[in-house]
Design an enzyme around this catalytic site. Structure first.
Site, PDB file in Angstrom:
ATOM      1  N   GLY A  71      29.845  11.317  65.946  1.00  0.00           N
ATOM      2  CA  GLY A  71      30.439  10.583  64.843  1.00  0.00           C
ATOM      3  C   GLY A  71      30.540   9.081  65.047  1.00  0.00           C
ATOM      4  CD  GLN A  72      30.010   8.300  69.583  1.00  0.00           C
ATOM      5  OE1 GLN A  72      29.549   9.204  68.900  1.00  0.00           O
ATOM      6  NE2 GLN A  72      30.226   8.413  70.881  1.00  0.00           N
ATOM      7  CB  THR A  73      29.773   2.852  64.254  1.00  0.00           C
ATOM      8  OG1 THR A  73      31.107   2.956  64.753  1.00  0.00           O
ATOM      9  CG2 THR A  73      29.752   2.168  62.919  1.00  0.00           C
ATOM     10  CB  ILE A  75      25.534   8.750  66.206  1.00  0.00           C
ATOM     11  CG1 ILE A  75      25.424   8.347  67.676  1.00  0.00           C
ATOM     12  CG2 ILE A  75      24.750  10.035  65.993  1.00  0.00           C
ATOM     13  CD1 ILE A  75      25.921   9.383  68.627  1.00  0.00           C
TER      14      ILE A  75
END
Ligand SMILES: Nc1nc2c(ncn2[C@@H]2O[C@H](COP(=O)(O)OP(=O)(O)O)[C@@H](O)[C@H]2O)c(=O)[nH]1
Ligand SMILES: [Mg+2]
Lengths: 183, 700
Positions: A71-73, A75
């Site tokens: 969920g990282q920015t 990705i």
């Protein structure tokens, strides 16, 4: 042509069709925890997911292909690589993370605009309900503007992946919808 | 609404079932296959994609969709996807972020094959995003329960070092590598050793490899028997480089290595020979039996494919220079076979001449007969070499042998008298051989006058001497012969050459100068004058000019005649003992150390193959003005350096290609062979992805 024939064979031989389900949401929301709660019924210690996890599980006579995407920015832009043939999206929200509700909402609506997801059902988990100060399901629903959603089967369920509450209830609803709409 | 959707869905499926001719092309179909809801369809698509990839098509645009299929229980599919990822990761560095999680979890998979595959692939993808996450998997696999995983992991340290040495140091995995030298598993030990060597080569300061080896000699000797061929080679190579602490240790090494002389793999045999030879001089006493065993081992290399025979022969040539006692009784094995390729034949001749025992005339006679047969061959180069060998044999026998009345030398000379008549196309080499023999004999007069006279008559009768020789050496020897062994009509005989003076090679020019000066009493002073003038004005070779000046001055002083005669007195000229060439002591020492490597094939130590930075030393001898000039040149050159460097690079790449090809001869088998090679091509980016692919294929 090869693809066509092999899918024909799959059908003829009664090979099971897999239902593809995506678990999306901001980093730290509890996606990976939920995936493995579903898969092995336990809470595992997670590290931030750089990439994805995918597990196949049998649920109510269905073969589910459940994808948990990081969920990282950095990705999030690649989520869309995974949209094709998706039966349903599970969107996980950390109900205690009030500061990022608007980001979560934005990502959710952005995603739902995608052509490839027009027919997918949506299940939202208002997760981390065991935590003090967690927003309730209806509060989360408001923050995410779920009421705006049209032409889509959706539901929001309060959950705690840690305690195992709400998860199966949510999934049961989702499977029923898929069965009814897509099979 | 539900019903609506169902109908839509049904229609879409129905359309899919019908064979639809896609106008979006093959890639589109492949992509559909990759995201299918049916596992078999996905796998088929992947197979097809790998097929296209290996046939050189660019299917990199499917990267994200292929990647999705990496997480699967199906090992075959996983391998294929890994192969794909390894191949395209560097062209899609940004997408690699999607694969990290799978790599990391695969490195902890219950299946050791998958664990190895994961760490192996991770360590060779030159993408920071991936290397950033390598620590945990690498540490885990380095201490894995499964030796196969551990041996893969130790190699990965070397690969990682190649990609990012700082990261390696930061993670401290170099220490793990050193610990791996005491692993229970021989393959892990060997791979750790190989990895350490590789790291040492990449950055010589980073580890004390010598110390590590010397601390582990016993271990290496213990695991030697249980190793694969490739691992043996690595260990034996290290043992060869090891400086023993005492003769005992050398003895121990030799004792343990001797059994490997009988290995079926020629690389193992050769490297064992090397290891023993290097430690042999340290022993206090050497038993004959060891020489026998070494000889037998070398002989066994002569029943390998010709390419390997060639390598073996080149190595034997070096070995014989240092250990002339070896192979004494094995002359016959080196006799040329009619179907040997030329390059093998030539090497065999060289070895034969070195081996032939001069104290056994019977053997010498046999070899002579053999060589005479070779000289009847149709291949020009082979015949040339055979003729040369005959003269070398004669000189060798006469110089060191038991042939006290020099029958052999004379027999060969008589043979030459007849060959010179019969094989005119070999005049060049014949002149050289005959003259070599005469020069060898100049002091002793062993060769019968009749032979010399016969030769003189034949050679004097040759016409068109400005065209009949094809080499500088041929015509230079002709002049030497004419001026030393015939006296009549010198001017007429030499005139054709003088006429084309400026086309002559410098050896011939020099020979002409010296011959005419020596015979200055037998030629007219006009002719002498002409030669001196030509040699002082029309020459390119400064030695010829200087020499001519010197003679001219000598001739113009009072007792010049006397000085000249003294200069050409044959007793003053150093005697020719052998026409077989030998390596200098230093070269031989390095070559022995580099046996069974490429340098042994080139006869050139590695140190001489690289561009050496010590050109600077030359400057010391120059004077200040010259230095200034050089400095200016240097500055000017630096301005063009970009261009020069580019050129240098491209040629370097080309030569590595050849090196690699040849290297295959040495690294016969094993996955590490590939590591060596990919290390060598590391500046050659085009190759890296290919070698990744082969690396992975190896795993499968
Ligand atoms: N208290 C609480 N913590 C949770 C819950 N679900 C996940 N977590 C924790 O939240 C952190 C992030 O979870 P993870 O599954 O890795 O989130 P992801 O980034 O969405 O995959 C972990 O420390 C989890 O233990 C929950 O329901 N309650
Ligand atoms: Mg996660």
């Amino acid at each position: 042509m090869g693809n066509f024939f092999s899918s024909m064979f799959d059908r003829l031989l009664g090979a099971e069709k897999e239902l593809r389900i995506l678990i999306l949401g901001l980093d730290g929301a509890g996606k990976t925890t939920i995936l493995y709660r579903l898969q092995i019924g336990e809470v595992i210690t997670t590290k931030p997911t750089i990439g994805f996890n995918v597990e196949t599980l049998n649920y109510k006579n269905l073969k589910l292909n459940v994808w948990d995407l990081g969920g990282q920015t950095s990705i999030r832009p690649y989520w869309r690589c995974y949209y094709a043939n998706t039966a349903a999206v599970i969107f996980v929200v950390d109900s205690t993370d009030k500061d990022r509700m608007n980001i979560a909402s934005k990502e959710l609506h952005l995603m739902l605009q995608e052509e490839e997801l027009q027919d997918s059902a949506l299940l939202v988990f208002a997760n981390k309900q065991d935590q003090p100060g967690a927003l309730s399901a209806s509060e989360v629903s408001k923050e995410l503007n779920l009421a705006e959603l049209k032409d889509r089967s959706w539901s929001i369920v309060a959950s705690s992946a840690i305690k195992g509450e709400g998860i199966t209830e949510g999934l049961d609803w989702l499977i029923d919808v898929i069965k009814e709409e897509q099979m | 609404m539900g019903v609506d959707k169902k109908i839509k869905k049904f229609l879409r499926d129905a359309i899919r079932v019908a064979p639809k001719i896609s106008n979006k092309g093959e890639l589109f179909e492949l992509r559909n296959g990759l995201v299918s809801q049916y596992p078999q369809t996905r796998k088929d698509a992947i197979r097809k994609i790998i097929q296209q990839m290996t046939s050189g098509k660019d299917v990199s645009s499917l990267f994200p969709d292929v990647l999705k299929n990496i997480a699967t229980q199906d090992i075959e599919q996983k391998k294929l996807v890994y192969l794909y990822v390894a191949n395209y990761a560097e062209t899609h560095p940004e997408l690699c972020i999607l694969v990290v999680n799978t790599f990391v979890s695969d490195a902890a998979d219950p299946n050791p094959l998958i664990r190895s595959m994961a760490i192996r692939t991770m360590s060779m993808i030159r993408v920071d995003k991936i290397l950033e996450y390598i620590e945990i998997p690498l540490r885990k696999t380095l201490v894995d329960d499964n030796p196969y995983v551990r041996r893969t992991a130790v190699l990965c340290v070397a690969k990682l070092f190649q990609l990012n040495p700082d990261l390696c140091r930061e993670l401290g995995v170099l220490n793990d590598l050193q610990d791996a030298l005491s692993d229970d598993n021989p393959m892990v030990v060997a791979n750790a050793l190989a990895a350490l060597h590789e790291i040492n080569e990449l950055d010589p300061g980073s580890i004390d490899i010598k110390k590590l080896v010397s601390q582990n000699v016993k271990r290496f000797l213990n695991v030697l028997n249980e190793c694969t061929e490739w691992a043996r080679i690595t260990i034996l190579e290290s043992l060869s480089e090891h400086k023993p602490i005492d003769p005992m240790e050398s003895q121990e090494i030799i004792d343990r290595v001797v059994p490997h002389l009988q290995h079926v793999n020629p690389s193992v045999v050769l490297i064992s020979v090397k290891c023993i030879l290097i430690h042999l001089p340290n022993l206090n006493t050497v038993h004959d039996s060891i020489y026998n065993k070494l000889s037998t081992a070398l002989v066994s290399l002569m029943s390998t494919p010709v390419e390997i025979q060639y390598v073996a022969l080149r190595n034997i040539r070096i070995i014989l220079d240092a250990f002339p006692n070896l192979l004494r009784k094995e002359l016959r094995i080196f006799y040329v076979k009619f179907n040997d390729p030329l390059y093998v034949k030539i090497e065999k001749l060289d070895i034969l001449l070195r081996l032939v025992p001069v104290d056994n005339l019977k053997h010498c006679q046999m070899l002579f007969n053999e060589l005479k047969e070779y000289a009847k061959d149709f291949d020009h180069e082979f015949v040339t070499k055979a003729i040369q060998s005959i003269s070398q044999l004669a000189i060798k026998v006469s110089n060191g042998g038991e042939d006290t009345n020099n029958k052999f030398l004379n027999m060969v000379m008589e043979e030459f008298v007849s060959i010179v008549q019969e094989r005119e196309e070999f005049r060049d080499i014949l002149m050289r051989c005959v003259c070599d023999m005469l020069r060898y004999d100049s002091d002793n007069n062993l060769i019968k006058e009749t032979s010399k006279n016969e030769l003189g008559a034949i050679i004097s009768s040759w016409q068109d001497i400005d065209t009949i020789f094809t080499s500088d050496l041929g015509s230079c020897n002709y002049i030497w012969f004419i001026t030393n062994y015939t006296n009549e009509n010198l001017e007429t005989k030499l005139e054709p050459l003088v006429e084309v003076f400026d086309e002559l090679g410098s050896l011939t020019q020099m020979s002409l100068l010296m011959g005419v000066v020596k015979c200055h009493n037998a030629v007219s002073s006009a002719f002498l004058q002409k030669i001196l003038e030509l040699c002082t004005t029309d020459v390119h070779d400064l030695d010829v000019r200087d020499m001519a000046m010197m003679y001219w001055r000598c001739l113009s002083i009072d007792n010049g005649d006397q000085i000249i005669n003294q200069l050409f007195d044959k007793h003053e000229i150093p005697k020719l003992h052998s026409t077989l060439d030998h390596f200098s002591k230093e070269t031989l020492q390095s070559l022995l150390q580099e046996l069974s490597t490429l340098s042994s094939v080139y006869f050139k130590p590695i140190s001489q193959m690289q561009r050496r930075p010590n050109e600077v030393h030359i400057i010391k001898d120059k004077d200040i003005d010259e230095l200034k000039g050089m400095a200016t040149n240097e500055i000017l050159k630096n301005m063009n350096d970009d261009v020069l460097l580019d050129m240098g690079d491209s040629s370097a790449t080309r030569s590595t290609g050849v090196l690699d090809e040849l290297n295959d001869l040495f690294d016969i088998t094993g996955d590490m062979g590939k590591v060596n090679i990919s290390q060598k091509t590391n500046n050659n980016n085009n190759n890296t992805s290919n070698s990744h692919a082969t690396d992975l294929l190896d795993l499968m």
